[in-house]
Motif scaffolding. Sequence first.
Motif, PDB file in Angstrom:
ATOM      1  N   GLY A 118       0.496  -1.116  -0.246  1.00 17.93           N
ATOM      2  CA  GLY A 118       0.437  -0.106   0.667  1.00 17.93           C
ATOM      3  C   GLY A 118       0.707   1.117  -0.500  1.00 17.93           C
ATOM      4  O   GLY A 118       0.651   1.935  -0.936  1.00 17.93           O
ATOM      5  N   THR A 119       1.954   0.649   1.063  1.00 17.38           N
ATOM      6  CA  THR A 119       2.860   2.909   1.453  1.00 17.38           C
ATOM      7  C   THR A 119       3.432   2.521  -0.563  1.00 17.38           C
ATOM      8  O   THR A 119       3.869   3.574  -1.016  1.00 17.38           O
ATOM      9  CB  THR A 119       4.107   1.989   1.798  1.00 17.38           C
ATOM     10  OG1 THR A 119       3.260   1.997   3.036  1.00 17.38           O
ATOM     11  CG2 THR A 119       4.310   3.094   1.934  1.00 17.38           C
ATOM     12  N   VAL A 159      -5.067   0.119  -1.025  1.00 12.11           N
ATOM     13  CA  VAL A 159      -5.658  -0.919  -0.094  1.00 12.11           C
ATOM     14  C   VAL A 159      -6.188  -1.774  -1.423  1.00 12.11           C
ATOM     15  O   VAL A 159      -5.457  -3.237  -1.714  1.00 12.11           O
ATOM     16  CB  VAL A 159      -6.509  -1.521   1.040  1.00 12.11           C
ATOM     17  CG1 VAL A 159      -7.193  -2.846   1.089  1.00 12.11           C
ATOM     18  CG2 VAL A 159      -5.877  -0.475   1.740  1.00 12.11           C
ATOM     19  N   GLU A 160      -7.153  -1.130  -2.441  1.00 16.83           N
ATOM     20  CA  GLU A 160      -6.935  -1.781  -3.610  1.00 16.83           C
ATOM     21  C   GLU A 160      -5.414  -3.149  -4.411  1.00 16.83           C
ATOM     22  O   GLU A 160      -5.946  -4.052  -4.574  1.00 16.83           O
ATOM     23  CB  GLU A 160      -7.986  -1.704  -4.468  1.00 16.83           C
ATOM     24  CG  GLU A 160      -9.145  -1.185  -3.406  1.00 16.83           C
ATOM     25  CD  GLU A 160     -10.194  -2.871  -3.489  1.00 16.83           C
ATOM     26  OE1 GLU A 160      -9.794  -3.568  -3.837  1.00 16.83           O
ATOM     27  OE2 GLU A 160     -10.363  -2.930  -2.581  1.00 16.83           O
ATOM     28  N   SER A 169      -8.325  -6.654   6.544  1.00 22.72           N
ATOM     29  CA  SER A 169      -8.080  -6.485   8.387  1.00 22.72           C
ATOM     30  C   SER A 169      -7.636  -6.176   8.927  1.00 22.72           C
ATOM     31  O   SER A 169      -6.870  -5.474  10.154  1.00 22.72           O
ATOM     32  CB  SER A 169      -8.899  -7.669   9.345  1.00 22.72           C
ATOM     33  OG  SER A 169      -8.469  -8.767   8.837  1.00 22.72           O
ATOM     34  N   THR A 170      -5.656  -6.308   8.463  1.00 21.90           N
ATOM     35  CA  THR A 170      -4.753  -6.132   9.104  1.00 21.90           C
ATOM     36  C   THR A 170      -4.208  -4.280   8.633  1.00 21.90           C
ATOM     37  O   THR A 170      -4.470  -4.361   9.885  1.00 21.90           O
ATOM     38  CB  THR A 170      -3.240  -7.237   8.693  1.00 21.90           C
ATOM     39  OG1 THR A 170      -3.386  -8.256   8.371  1.00 21.90           O
ATOM     40  CG2 THR A 170      -2.266  -6.784   9.054  1.00 21.90           C
ATOM     41  N   ALA A 171      -4.653  -4.630   7.882  1.00 21.20           N
ATOM     42  CA  ALA A 171      -3.981  -2.664   7.212  1.00 21.20           C
ATOM     43  C   ALA A 171      -5.262  -2.181   8.443  1.00 21.20           C
ATOM     44  O   ALA A 171      -4.829  -0.602   8.078  1.00 21.20           O
ATOM     45  CB  ALA A 171      -5.018  -2.239   5.945  1.00 21.20           C
ATOM     46  N   ARG A 172      -6.576  -2.450   8.522  1.00 28.50           N
ATOM     47  CA  ARG A 172      -7.485  -2.169   9.400  1.00 28.50           C
ATOM     48  C   ARG A 172      -7.474  -1.893  10.587  1.00 28.50           C
ATOM     49  O   ARG A 172      -7.056  -0.072  11.265  1.00 28.50           O
ATOM     50  CB  ARG A 172      -8.928  -2.759   9.345  1.00 28.50           C
ATOM     51  CG  ARG A 172     -10.189  -2.089   9.484  1.00 28.50           C
ATOM     52  CD  ARG A 172     -10.861  -1.095   9.325  1.00 28.50           C
ATOM     53  NE  ARG A 172     -11.869  -0.303   9.849  1.00 28.50           N
ATOM     54  CZ  ARG A 172     -11.721   0.799  10.569  1.00 28.50           C
ATOM     55  NH1 ARG A 172      -9.445   1.505  10.859  1.00 28.50           N
ATOM     56  NH2 ARG A 172     -12.536   1.498  11.738  1.00 28.50           N
ATOM     57  N   ALA A 215      -3.323   1.355   7.569  1.00 25.50           N
ATOM     58  CA  ALA A 215      -1.443   2.230   7.553  1.00 25.50           C
ATOM     59  C   ALA A 215      -1.307   0.732   7.516  1.00 25.50           C
ATOM     60  O   ALA A 215      -1.615  -0.396   7.678  1.00 25.50           O
ATOM     61  CB  ALA A 215      -2.096   2.416   8.771  1.00 25.50           C
ATOM     62  N   GLU A 216      -0.133   0.650   7.446  1.00 27.17           N
ATOM     63  CA  GLU A 216       0.958   0.240   7.294  1.00 27.17           C
ATOM     64  C   GLU A 216       1.716   0.256   8.091  1.00 27.17           C
ATOM     65  O   GLU A 216       1.959   1.713   8.449  1.00 27.17           O
ATOM     66  CB  GLU A 216       1.862  -0.634   5.871  1.00 27.17           C
ATOM     67  CG  GLU A 216       0.749  -1.400   4.733  1.00 27.17           C
ATOM     68  CD  GLU A 216       1.277  -1.027   3.794  1.00 27.17           C
ATOM     69  OE1 GLU A 216       0.964  -2.112   2.631  1.00 27.17           O
ATOM     70  OE2 GLU A 216       2.322  -0.505   3.050  1.00 27.17           O
ATOM     71  N   PRO A 217       2.068  -1.032   8.869  1.00 27.16           N
ATOM     72  CA  PRO A 217       3.718  -0.160  10.487  1.00 27.16           C
ATOM     73  C   PRO A 217       4.848  -0.065   9.844  1.00 27.16           C
ATOM     74  O   PRO A 217       5.286  -1.045   8.632  1.00 27.16           O
ATOM     75  CB  PRO A 217       3.043  -0.965  11.368  1.00 27.16           C
ATOM     76  CG  PRO A 217       3.156  -2.750  10.115  1.00 27.16           C
ATOM     77  CD  PRO A 217       1.711  -2.121   8.996  1.00 27.16           C
TER      78      PRO A 217
END
Length: 363
Positions: free
Chosen positions: A178-179, A308-309, A335-338, A349-351
Amino acid sequence: MFDAGGADAPGGAGPSPLAGTHILLGERDAETAARFTRTLREHGAGSVHTVGTPEAFRRAGADPPAPVRFWDAAVWHTGLDGDAGSLGRFLEEWRAQHPGIPVVVTDDAPSARLAVTALRGRAADLVERSDPEGLAVAVARAVAERADPLGVEGSGQGSLRMLVVGAHPDDVEIGLGGTIHRRAHSGWDVTVLTMSGGGNGGDPALRRKEAHRAAEVLGARLLMEDLPDGSMADDRTTVEAVERAVAETTPDVVVVHSESDTHQDHRAVHRATLVACRKVARLACYQSPSATVAYRPNRFIELSEVDVEAKLAAIAAHHSQAASRWYLDEDLLRSTARYWGRFSQTRFAEPLELVHERNPLLF
Ligand SMILES: [Zn+2]
């Protein structure tokens, strides 16, 4: 640009990225247009010019009314011109004519299908029409990310450059897809370095092809090394492979697997990258499915629905893996991104675990 979130809120620290900007607003309903205009102005926009038909939008896009000389961003409502198909056509046409002007799309109830269309058409974001605050934040983000990155100290000439390193095909997409999409579409130059063809997970030629397709979906360039899948070491060979990519791409930021990972290849690549990137301004780690609970992120990159898509589409490009790996389940990825979104007060988000920084302005 890699703020931990909150900076977009009104009253937050620093000047708003919308200060002095000119926004072209496509909106048929006068009341909604007034609400959007008010909120954009509250966020610092210099002027908001509203048009109510697709023709007027195209005309104003090509020829801004004086005293505006150019648009900083445009907002397109799907209801201006019919269905998702026409959104795709509009975005394609807009990008061809105004490649430097980001478009935020509004819709009454954005569907996943519409998000995919927005993604393919490289819209900056997709926002619910009932949410003027969300729109202002999305426009501000689009403007900030489009802004000339030369303003960032130490970035050298041209765009900011990011190198993302993974041991196997699909590692990088899962950890940072995503990033990568977000940065690549805001003008960053992003390169993915994959250290092996992933021979343990299937036919290397097919996996190589899938890896190229995935990088293309995200807007990144792909470099591939040929280290032995399953028995990588943090030795000279691995360090030199990363050093070659660093020399070729001269990155401002490098992102790699974390040390806190149960996969031996991931740990080896992490350690080799630390050595190879000792002179790079910023180094951070993404989360792999094999990361342990010791993975301790301290930066959260906010993602739009479109990002995300794109991440899911890039992962789906690894067809040969999709059916057999539990961690490629779309629901889990989404759901992880959520989940990580709670730390940046955004939906997704992404960590990142920041390891070292020499230039605190970079994320
Ligand atoms: Zn891996």
